[in-house]
Write a protein that holds these residues in place. Structure first.
Motif, short mmCIF file in Angstrom:
data_model
loop_
_atom_site.label_atom_id
_atom_site.label_comp_id
_atom_site.label_asym_id
_atom_site.label_seq_id
_atom_site.Cartn_x
_atom_site.Cartn_y
_atom_site.Cartn_z
N VAL A 83 40.44 53.15 48.87
CA VAL A 83 41.01 51.83 49.15
C VAL A 83 40.04 51.02 50.02
O VAL A 83 39.85 49.82 49.82
CB VAL A 83 42.38 51.95 49.84
N LEU A 86 37.38 49.75 47.78
CA LEU A 86 37.92 48.63 46.99
C LEU A 86 37.88 47.34 47.80
O LEU A 86 37.49 46.28 47.30
CB LEU A 86 39.37 48.91 46.64
N SER A 87 38.27 47.47 49.05
CA SER A 87 38.32 46.30 49.91
C SER A 87 36.93 45.72 50.12
O SER A 87 36.74 44.49 50.07
CB SER A 87 38.94 46.71 51.25
N GLU A 89 34.38 46.01 48.10
CA GLU A 89 33.93 45.39 46.84
C GLU A 89 34.60 44.03 46.62
O GLU A 89 33.96 43.07 46.20
CB GLU A 89 34.27 46.31 45.66
N ALA A 90 35.88 44.00 46.93
CA ALA A 90 36.61 42.73 46.75
C ALA A 90 36.05 41.66 47.68
O ALA A 90 35.88 40.51 47.28
CB ALA A 90 38.10 42.93 47.02
N ALA A 93 32.85 40.35 46.27
CA ALA A 93 33.10 39.51 45.08
C ALA A 93 33.65 38.15 45.47
O ALA A 93 33.22 37.12 44.92
CB ALA A 93 34.08 40.23 44.16
N LEU A 131 43.25 49.17 56.89
CA LEU A 131 43.30 48.81 55.47
C LEU A 131 44.16 47.57 55.26
O LEU A 131 43.80 46.66 54.49
CB LEU A 131 43.86 49.96 54.64
N LEU A 132 45.29 47.53 55.94
CA LEU A 132 46.20 46.40 55.76
C LEU A 132 45.60 45.12 56.32
O LEU A 132 45.78 44.03 55.76
CB LEU A 132 47.56 46.69 56.41
N ARG A 135 43.23 43.89 53.83
CA ARG A 135 43.94 43.28 52.71
C ARG A 135 44.39 41.86 53.06
O ARG A 135 44.33 40.97 52.21
CB ARG A 135 45.14 44.14 52.32
N MET A 138 41.38 39.71 52.76
CA MET A 138 41.03 39.49 51.35
C MET A 138 41.97 38.46 50.71
O MET A 138 41.54 37.59 49.96
CB MET A 138 41.11 40.80 50.55
N GLN B 69 40.38 43.86 41.03
CA GLN B 69 40.19 44.62 42.26
C GLN B 69 41.31 44.33 43.26
O GLN B 69 41.80 45.23 43.94
CB GLN B 69 38.85 44.26 42.90
N MET B 70 41.71 43.08 43.32
CA MET B 70 42.78 42.71 44.26
C MET B 70 44.09 43.38 43.87
O MET B 70 44.84 43.83 44.73
CB MET B 70 42.96 41.19 44.30
N LEU B 73 43.86 46.88 44.93
CA LEU B 73 43.95 46.96 46.39
C LEU B 73 45.40 46.83 46.85
O LEU B 73 45.86 47.63 47.68
CB LEU B 73 43.10 45.83 47.00
#
Lengths: 255, 104
Positions: A83, A86-87, A89-90, A93, A131-132, A135, A138, B69-70, B73
């Motif tokens: 996770v 993922l974060s 990478e996001a 991007a 992580l949160l 998010r 993001m 991806q989001m 996530l």
């Protein structure tokens, strides 16, 4: 006639849930896709499925599942790492999308986003809290991108405006859900998430042992999974945050 | 949209077809200079719609990967958060607010 037909088909494609059209993965394969991206094997894919299974059983009130779930989260460190990846990478991007080819702007935005993450997560966030927080940031980036796209368009046709508005609504909803989740965690789980994985590194630069959270971020000693920044209402203590007020607001009616 | 030849004199009339529900309706637009002007306007509107559609497709393609991806996530974070809260002794009924489960 032929042209009109193809145009109509294309219109239907866009109007019928653009996200759904573009998304080849069903909800159930999200874990699999995540695991693949993190470069893990099929055992780990199975672990995501098992996690889901354990959650389902715990939801139904099976108390025997809870120790197993706790052990599972501690042992399977990759769950947290994937996770975290993922974060990252996001984030890359979104920054690329927002800043385009302007490398200076990209750099500034990356610094700004990292500062915002630190501001939001505080000095020693727990693994899940970190992580949160990521998010939330993001989702904030996503919302900012949608708003900037709308502002750049100037005079818009009706369908385009409708499309943008729908995407903006989705981004806003996701942002609020992310903030809500963070506020809920901070309100309900203060300073005792001891089952989360803590990876011991061989040695830090200054020679002292260093610990990291699940995705390789260093944490301070004495606050491995502590929520130093939280009071009972999910309010940020000890430092101010741009999202502080928002978290106070959404934390009341969690979900 | 097109010209149709009608009558014994072979006069050109402009019609356009459009779908209303399940039926295709032929709509009379006009003839002569008036029809030619109307045709130009309709073609311009059609081109604008096509451009708009291409822009939407391009935007969708631009954000395709990051949107995926989001979604991952969000899904993974939700799973982990739920696991943490369940372990901590909280539960929720029918996606309502999280509450501490009563000890029985």
């Amino acid at each position: 006639m032929k042209h009109r037909k193809s145009e109509k088909q294309a219109d239907q494609q866009v109007q019928a849930k653009p996200e759904a059209v573009a998304e080849p993965h069903a909800e159930s394969t999200v874990e699999e896709a995540t695991a693949k991206q993190a470069g893990v094997d099929s055992d780990q894919v199975a672990a995501w499925t098992e996690l889901q299974d354990l959650i389902q059983r715990a939801r139904k009130g099976d108390k025997k599942t809870l120790p197993r779930l706790r052990e599972f989260l501690t042992k399977n460190e990759f769950l947290w790492k994937s996770v975290g990846n993922l974060s990252v990478e996001a984030q890359a991007a979104w920054i690329k999308l927002v800043a385009g080819n302007d490398l200076y702007y990209r750099e500034c935005l990356a610094k700004s986003v990292n500062a915002l993450k630190l501001e939001l997560s505080g000095k020693s966030p727990g693994t899940i809290e970190k992580l949160l927080c990521e998010r939330v940031v993001m989702s904030w980036l996503q919302l900012g991108y949608m708003e900037s796209r709308e502002a750049q368009q100037g005079e818009q046709q009706l369908r385009w405006a409708e499309y943008q508005r729908r995407r903006q609504d989705q981004a806003y909803k996701q942002f609020m859900l992310s903030a809500n989740a963070l506020a809920t965690l901070r309100r309900l789980v203060p300073q005792k998430t001891v089952y989360l994985p803590v990876v011991q590194q061989p040695a830090a630069i200054n020679g002292a042992p260093a610990s990291t959270d699940g995705h390789g971020h260093r944490q301070e000693h004495g606050h491995v999974n502590g929520h130093q920044t939280v009071n009972g209402n999910g309010k940020l203590n000890g430092h101010s945050s741009r999202f502080g007020h928002l978290l106070d607001t959404v934390g009341v009616g969690d979900g | 949209m097109g010209w149709e030849q009608r009558g014994q004199g072979g006069q050109q009339y402009l019609y356009r077809s459009r779908r209303v529900g399940e039926k295709v309706v032929h709509e009379y637009i006009g003839r002569g200079e008036k029809a030619k002007l109307a045709l130009q306007e309709l073609q311009a509107a059609s081109a604008a719609r096509r451009t708009e559609f291409q822009a939407m497709l391009a935007e969708q393609a631009r954000t395709f990967e990051v949107a995926r991806q989001m979604r991952r996530l969000h899904h993974c974070c939700d799973n982990l958060l739920e696991a943490v809260l369940l372990i901590e002794g909280f539960g929720r009924h029918n996606y309502g607010p999280w509450r501490r489960r009563r000890e029985t």
